[in-house]
Scaffold this motif. Structure first.
Motif, short mmCIF file in Angstrom:
data_model
loop_
_atom_site.label_atom_id
_atom_site.label_comp_id
_atom_site.label_asym_id
_atom_site.label_seq_id
_atom_site.Cartn_x
_atom_site.Cartn_y
_atom_site.Cartn_z
N SER A 26 46.26 36.89 35.02
CA SER A 26 45.06 37.69 34.79
C SER A 26 45.11 39.01 35.56
CB SER A 26 43.82 36.89 35.21
OG SER A 26 42.65 37.66 35.09
N VAL A 27 45.55 38.94 36.82
CA VAL A 27 45.70 40.17 37.62
C VAL A 27 46.73 41.09 36.98
CG1 VAL A 27 46.47 41.09 39.84
CG2 VAL A 27 45.00 39.07 39.77
N SER A 28 47.83 40.52 36.50
CA SER A 28 48.88 41.32 35.86
C SER A 28 48.36 42.03 34.61
CB SER A 28 50.06 40.43 35.51
OG SER A 28 51.02 41.12 34.73
N ARG A 29 47.62 41.31 33.79
CA ARG A 29 47.09 41.92 32.56
C ARG A 29 46.13 43.06 32.87
NH1 ARG A 29 46.16 36.42 31.25
NH2 ARG A 29 47.86 35.52 30.04
N ARG A 30 45.25 42.85 33.85
CA ARG A 30 44.29 43.90 34.19
C ARG A 30 44.96 45.10 34.84
NH1 ARG A 30 40.59 41.99 37.95
NH2 ARG A 30 41.68 40.02 38.26
N LEU A 31 46.05 44.85 35.59
CA LEU A 31 46.77 45.97 36.19
C LEU A 31 47.51 46.77 35.12
CD1 LEU A 31 47.73 47.44 38.76
CD2 LEU A 31 49.68 45.86 38.81
N THR A 32 48.17 46.09 34.21
CA THR A 32 48.91 46.80 33.16
C THR A 32 47.97 47.51 32.18
OG1 THR A 32 49.03 44.73 31.91
CG2 THR A 32 50.91 45.27 33.30
#
Length: 250
Positions: free
Chosen positions: A87-93
Motif C-alpha cells: 500500500s505504501v509503495s502504490r501511494r508513493l509511486t
C-alpha cells in the motif's frame, strides 16, 4: 551535490527497509524486487538495480552511489505487513505521499506487531486441526483430540521457538508432542483413528505458504531463492515426519 547524495541515501534507506520488511514477512523474492524497483523509478532512479534473496538484499544506483547490502536473519509469515508495504509503495509511486512520509510509515510498520495474542493463535490452531479432521473424513469422536493435539502442538512450537530460536528443533518438538498425544489417546481409548488425528493436527505446522512462494519464485526465474525456500520447506517437512516416525515407533 551534497544535497542530492543525501536525498539518494534517504531513498535507498526507504527502499531497503521496504524490501527487508517484505522478506522478513514471507514475501516472494520477485515481488520484493519489483516493489523496490517501482519505488525507485518513482524517485527518478531509472538505473537502479536490485537483487534479493531470502537472506539478504543488494541494491545499487550504478556509479552514482555505493552499492548497499542488508542481511536478513529471521523470517516469519505476516501477510498484513506485506499488504501494508504494498500500500505504501502504490501511494508513493502514485505521488500521493512523499518519500519522507513513506519512510516514516515503513518504520512504523516494522516496529508494529500485527500478530494476534498467543492464546488466540493457539485457539485458531486447535479449531483448524479439528476442522481438518472432519475434512479428512474423520469421526466426530476424534474432534476434541485433534483440537487438543493441534492446539498444544502449536503452543509447544511457540514456546520452544522463543527459547531456542532454532526453527527445526521447535517444529520437531511440536510434532513430537502431537504424535504422543495422538498415540496415547488411541492407546487409552479416547481416540479411534490415530492417522487422521496426526495428519489434521500437524496441518498448522505445514509450510504451505513457504512451498507456494518457492514454486512461484522458481516459475518467475529466481532459481536461487526458489531452491533456498524449497530447502527450508523440506527441512520443516522432515522435522514433522521424523517426529511422527519416532512416536509411531513405540
Amino acid at each position: 551535490m551534497v544535497l542530492q547524495e543525501a536525498d539518494n541515501e534517504l531513498t535507498i534507506d526507504c527502499l531497503l527497509l521496504a524490501g527487508r520488511i517484505m522478506i522478513e514477512s514471507g514475501a516472494e523474492t520477485y515481488r520484493v524486487e519489483d516493489t523496490m524497483l517501482r519505488m525507485a523509478k518513482s524517485q527518478k532512479m531509472t538505473n537502479a538495480q536490485c537483487y534479493a534473496t531470502p537472506t539478504g538484499i543488494i541494491f545499487s544506483l550504478g556509479k552514482t552511489q555505493p552499492t548497499r547490502i542488508t542481511s536478513i536473519s529471521k523470517r516469519v509469515t505476516d501477510l498484513q505487513k506485506i499488504a501494508l508495504v504494498n500500500s505504501v509503495s502504490r501511494r508513493l509511486t502514485s505521488h500521493m505521499i512523499t518519500l519522507e512520509e513513506a519512510y516514516d510509515e515503513l518504520k512504523s510498520i516494522q516496529k508494529t506487531n500485527y500478530f494476534l495474542p498467543t492464546y488466540l493463535q493457539v485457539l485458531a490452531a486447535a479449531l483448524a486441526s479439528g476442522c481438518f479432521l472432519i475434512m479428512f473424513q474423520g469421526g466426530w469422536s476424534d474432534f476434541p483430540i485433534a483440537c487438543l493435539a493441534g492446539g498444544l502442538g502449536f503452543l509447544v512450537l511457540v514456546i520452544i521457538n522463543h527459547l531456542t530460536k532454532v526453527k527445526f528443533f521447535s517444529e520437531f518438538t511440536a510434532s513430537l508432542a502431537i504424535g504422543f498425544i495422538a498415540f496415547f489417546s488411541e492407546k487409552y481409548g479416547y481416540g479411534t483413528e490415530i492417522d487422521k488425528i496426526i495428519i489434521s493436527s500437524v496441518m498448522p505446522l505445514v509450510p504451505g505458504i513457504l512451498i507456494t512462494n518457492a514454486v512461484r519464485d522458481l516459475m518467475a526465474g529466481h532459481f536461487m531463492s526458489g531452491m533456498a525456500k524449497g530447502a527450508e520447506a523440506f527441512l520443516t517437512a522432515f522435522a514433522i515426519g521424523a517426529a511422527i516416525a519416532v512416536t509411531l515407533g513405540f
